[in-house]
Design a protein around this motif. Structure first.
Motif, short mmCIF file in Angstrom:
data_model
loop_
_atom_site.label_atom_id
_atom_site.label_comp_id
_atom_site.label_asym_id
_atom_site.label_seq_id
_atom_site.Cartn_x
_atom_site.Cartn_y
_atom_site.Cartn_z
N GLN A 109 12.58 12.75 -63.26
CA GLN A 109 12.97 11.40 -62.87
C GLN A 109 14.47 11.30 -62.63
OE1 GLN A 109 11.34 8.80 -65.90
NE2 GLN A 109 9.43 9.93 -65.80
N ILE A 139 15.26 12.89 -59.27
CA ILE A 139 14.90 12.06 -58.11
C ILE A 139 15.89 10.91 -57.95
CG2 ILE A 139 13.19 10.42 -57.26
CD1 ILE A 139 11.04 12.34 -58.36
N SER A 140 16.33 10.32 -59.07
CA SER A 140 17.22 9.17 -58.89
C SER A 140 18.67 9.58 -58.68
CB SER A 140 17.07 8.18 -60.04
OG SER A 140 17.15 8.82 -61.27
N PRO A 155 20.10 11.37 -54.57
CA PRO A 155 20.61 10.54 -53.47
C PRO A 155 22.04 10.03 -53.69
CG PRO A 155 18.41 9.86 -54.08
CD PRO A 155 18.85 10.84 -55.11
N ASN A 169 10.34 12.23 -51.97
CA ASN A 169 11.62 11.53 -52.06
C ASN A 169 12.75 12.24 -51.34
OD1 ASN A 169 11.06 9.15 -53.64
ND2 ASN A 169 10.47 10.58 -55.23
N VAL A 206 14.30 15.08 -52.03
CA VAL A 206 15.39 15.55 -52.87
C VAL A 206 15.46 17.07 -53.02
CG1 VAL A 206 15.66 13.44 -54.20
CG2 VAL A 206 14.05 15.15 -54.98
#
Lengths: 418, 548
Positions: free
Chosen positions: A83, A86-87, A90, A111, A113
């Motif tokens: 998690q 993924i966050s 970006p 996503n 990534v």
């Protein structure tokens, strides 16, 4: 009188401002020039957990010596690292490389990534299932390093020979219960709240049932949920029978199952390499057997593959790829990682070397050859809850197998459709 | 003390400052009179250094932001830095500002920004698959579309440079050495220098890059795509590690002018305004990107039929759970506090420690331990307390609700015990005596004297406790995960789910996809609910204050 101190303050503040901002901009300027043109100062950031980091130290030192690139390890909690990855990718604050189980790959790709990597000819040096697991939509994204799966662990004092089929296993188990030498015919850790489709999967596949259909290249077809096919319903009926006979017991959690086996209370335990250490310590004489079939078809466990992935926003892709393919994809590193994790290496040569001296790894590895990678497609997340609670309900004897199973499948379909 | 600044007194430095105005006067004196003194100089030096560092940081930020062309944040930085300098360099009326500023700054950063940010997220489609900007999405799609041509050879490459442009010198497995760049298709190189494996390493007129030179231009080098022939469909060479290159063809082409992707079969993917590229047939490219979606997340909470059914039941259960938790913990805590507050009781300290013990365990741990204790077949409760009965504590709907409240009371009463003990000890003993003299029995004294007085100080805590239990995620998730499950919805919602665990499941548990937008919207709705209840409750407790 009134002005002097104020002016002094202002002047001094201005001076310090000028000096330290010169220093700060100097810092940033020098760091940008060093990373821009000169050598030896670039850094690869690698997210890993506390267990694996020490195993990678040596290779990182070697890499620094050869290329001048420092590998910086950041210790992360393995349970939530996906998690965070993924966050944070970006925002540009993410790592260059991450260690992760392969079943998160679908979410990473969804996503945007992770970046594809090209293993080139070295791909053939890894177990085929491991490469399949890190492949998504035809691109290879990760460098695999370990494979884990469950197998049938047998107490050789209670059951001297390996069972050919699940029915054999049960009758042997029941015999030792009847003889009073064991308390349970067979153990499998379930969760009284949500079941455990992972541990039950070999039994399910032995009926010819699967979750999603597999394409010819081993990838999963998200549009084809096969859970509800006739084979699945057959498995559902078997679950209800096993539950009624007391072979499967929803109140036996993973901990209770492991402890009971360690106390010599059951001839068989369906489990993975993570419990072997404790079984050895308890002084149980054990053997690791292939998974017996309950429905006639081969019993295939899910495989979990751990791998290194490169961030899509890595500014050091050349260094990261070199580090992965040429440094982590070596016998020495894969053996080191085996030592800290006790999981079979994905690199075939390293696996051969270790299994020659360690029969447990060899036995688990052999079972793994028949396994299927856990689906990494994001749709898989929609399946677990309904799948598990349907299995649980049937083991408890609630409802008609076909109805319970079909309802769960319908729920899963509704969730996938969104 | 001296509230009138109009009559200036000689400064008395060893006396504590009493009021704003007096201290202003005093500080004016001290600033003039004590600059040479020890305390004044030190303070001044520290002030200058801190302010100087702050300004340096601000100047650095301004440079960094102007380089990134972030004009609005730059303006904000300048204004804030100016304001802080004005406050700390000045005197007089700015004095309160000197004390308030640090607090306000942290309030803005850690509270207001966070609240507004999650408010903003509620109006976006931020979720799995819509994770970043459109530019990132386009580059990810392009990256994934580059597929290695099956069974194509591996080229050994080195990177050359001429006039600032990068070239590949590539050697195929047969030993043929070619050179090419982004703009110049691969052509055979004449008389290249070779290493001992026969791979081309250099060419007259070109500079061969060393590894460290390559590493310092990694992004440019991995972006190079050298066409193998003048035919655009022939594919191109790319390298990830600057030592081997592979032949790639892309199955998708991006056209910047029309903002569309076209695949090999001619299907066109358009930006559909929902943050993704789709064909007219509904085929979609991943990833998408983050956009603003207005009130969509809020309406979804009410229009999704699978949600609206269980929503009412969950809301009722949440209220029951939080009210029962507050009442029972308060009753038990107050009872124990009264008992253990008795003046003649011996061993009070020991009892108090024992009573507070559950408070010392982390909720996670307690939840898991209780889940084990309540296991129907192997749990301590059934095996020992109920003689081996198989009571499904956590798996039958009503019993599960009962168990959850029971465990929460066990977890929560020590807190109530603590605050009640404190409040009881602050009640004046005379009131109790007066009541006794007036002929009130112990119950009457408790009911009419102690309880109302206690409630004055404890009622706000009860409201806070209510709000806390309304969102008591940990107990539910560790104990039951919200199950046993409802059978009439496709969501994984069950009889012990609170609103907050339901939100968690809906937003993060469905389809494995995390939907931050929906989660933020639902949390805002819960916030409004809890906020409204709390305001009403606080209004009513005002009545209690009249007792004093």
């Amino acid at each position: 009188m009134k002005v002097t101190p104020k002016a002094r303050i202002a002047a001094a503040a201005l001076l310090i401002t000028a000096l330290s901002s010169a220093a700060l901009t100097g810092c940033s300027a020098s760091s940008s020039t060093t990373s821009g043109t000169s050598t030896g100062s670039s850094t690869l950031t690698l997210w890993t957990d506390a267990l694996r980091a020490p195993a990678l130290k040596a290779v990182a030192t070697q890499f620094k010596k050869d290329t001048g690139v420092t590998v910086k390890f950041v210790i992360k909690d393995f349970a939530t690292v996906d998690q965070d990855f993924i966050s944070q990718v970006p925002t540009g604050k993410g790592p260059d490389i991450i260690v992760s189980p392969h079943d998160k790959l679908g979410a990473y790709v969804q996503n945007g990534v992770v970046a594809p990597i090209q293993l080139g000819d070295s791909a053939s040096k890894y177990a085929k299932v491991a490469i399949q697991a890190v492949t998504y939509d035809g691109n290879v994204y990760g460098l695999p390093y370990s494979i884990e799966n469950i197998a049938m662990v047998r107490n050789t004092a209670l059951a001297p020979t390996a069972a050919k089929t699940f029915d054999d296993l049960i009758s042997t188990g029941k015999a030792s219960v009847a003889a009073g030498s064991a308390k349970y015919p067979f153990l499998l850790g379930l969760d009284p709240k949500q079941g455990d489709p992972y541990h039950l999967y070999p039994l399910q596949t032995s009926f010819g049932s699967s979750v999603f259909a597999q394409n010819s290249d081993g990838s999963y077809d998200a549009s084809n949920l096969t859970l509800g096919d006739p084979a699945g319903v057959k498995f559902a009926a078997a679950l209800k029978t096993w539950g009624a006979e007391g072979i499967l017991n929803p109140n036996i959690t993973a901990e209770i199952a492991a402890t009971s086996f360690e106390n010599g209370e059951a001839p068989y335990l369906l489990t993975g390499p993570w419990n072997i250490g404790a079984i050895k310590k308890a002084g149980i004489k054990y053997a690791i057997d292939p998974l017996p079939s309950a429905g006639g078809e081969p019993a295939q466990p899910f495989l979990g593959i751990n791998a290194f992935f490169v961030s899509a926003k890595s500014k050091n892709k050349v260094a990261a790829t070199k580090f992965l393919v040429n440094y982590l994809g070596t016998d020495a590193v894969q053996e080191k990682l085996y030592e800290v994790g006790d999981r079979a290496p994905a690199l075939t040569s390293a696996f051969r070397k270790i299994s020659a001296s360690n029969p447990d790894v060899q036995a688990f590895g052999k079972v793994g050859l028949n396994g299927v990678p856990m689906p990494s497609i994001p749709q898989m997340g929609s399946v677990w809850a309904d799948w598990g609670s349907a299995e649980l309900a049937l083991i408890k004897g609630q409802g008609d197998p076909a109805t319970v199973w079909k309802t769960a499948v319908a729920n899963v379909k509704a969730k996938i459709a969104g | 003390m001296a509230k009138t600044a109009s009559v200036p007194k000689p400064p008395t430095p060893d006396k504590p400052r009493q009021s704003g105005r007096a201290s202003t006067a005093a500080s004016r004196r001290t600033a003039a009179g004590f600059v040479g003194g020890n305390r004044g100089t030190l303070g001044l030096v520290i002030k200058i250094i801190l302010l100087g560092l702050f300004d340096a940081f601000a100047v650095w930020l301004v440079f960094a932001m102007s380089a990134l062309q972030m004009w609005i944040p730059l303006a904000v930085t300048v204004v804030i830095a100016g304001l802080i300098n004005w406050i700390y360099l000045g005197k007089g009326k700015r004095l309160p500002g000197k004390y308030l500023t640090p607090g306000v700054v942290f309030l803005v950063i850690f509270q207001i920004f966070v609240i507004f940010f999650s408010g903003y997220i509620a109006f976006t489609n931020y979720s799995d698959g819509h994770n970043s900007t459109k530019a990132d999405a386009i580059s990810a799609i392009q990256g994934a579309a580059q597929k290695r041509v099956p069974d194509s050879p591996t080229y050994a490459v080195n990177i050359l440079r001429k006039d600032g442009q990068f070239y590949f010198i590539a050697t195929d497995p047969k030993g043929v050495v070619s050179i090419g760049s982004d703009t110049q298709p691969l052509t055979e190189a004449r008389n290249p220098t070779r290493d001992d494996t026969g791979a081309g390493t250099g060419l007259a007129g070109y500079e061969t890059l060393t590894l460290s030179q390559v590493l310092s231009d990694q992004e440019k080098i991995t972006a190079i795509s050298v066409p193998v022939s003048s035919d655009p469909g022939g594919g191109s060479l790319r390298t990830d590690d600057a030592s081997s290159a592979y032949l790639y063809k892309s199955d998708l082409a991006y056209d910047q002018k029309t903002d569309t992707f076209t695949d090999g079969s001619g299907a066109v993917y358009l930006d559909d305004g929902k943050g993704e590229f789709v064909t007219s047939g509904g085929q979609q490219l991943t990833p998408g990107w983050k956009i603003e979606v207005g009130f969509k997340n809020f309406t979804e909470a009410f229009t999704n039929t699978q949600l609206s059914g269980p929503l009412l039941r969950v809301t009722i259960w949440t209220s029951v759970f939080s009210i029962m938790s507050v009442l029972l913990t308060f009753a038990l805590g107050l009872f124990l506090a009264m008992v253990l507050n008795h003046p003649t009781l011996r061993g009070k300290k020991l009892y108090r420690v024992l009573v507070i013990l559950p408070y010392a365990f982390p909720v996670y741990l307690s939840g898991l331990v209780w889940a084990g204790l309540l296991n129907p077949e192997f749990g301590f409760v059934n095996q020992v307390l109920f003689g081996g009965a198989q009571i499904p504590w956590l798996t039958a709907p009503l019993l599960a609700q009962f168990s959850v409240i029971l465990v929460n009371v066990w977890l929560g009463y020590p807190y109530m015990f603590l605050v009640c003990t404190g409040a009881l000890q602050s009640l004046p003993e005379e009131l109790n005596e007066a009541a006794r003299v007036d002929g009130a029995g112990p119950w009457r004294a408790f009911r009419s004297i102690k309880l109302p007085l206690l409630l004055v100080s404890i009622a706000p805590l009860l409201i806070a406790s209510f709000a806390f239990n309304f969102n008591n995620f940990n107990v539910i998730y560790m104990l039951t995960r919200g199950w046993p499950r409802f059978s009439d919805t496709t969501f994984d919602i069950g009889s012990t789910d609170l609103l907050i665990t339901m939100v968690y499941k809906v937003a993060f548990g469905q389809g494995g996809a995390r939907d931050y937008g929906l989660a933020s919207a639902l949390s805002i709705l819960i916030f409004l609910l809890v906020g409204a209840i709390s305001i009403i409750a606080f209004r009513r407790t005002k009545a209690l204050e009249d007792i004093n």
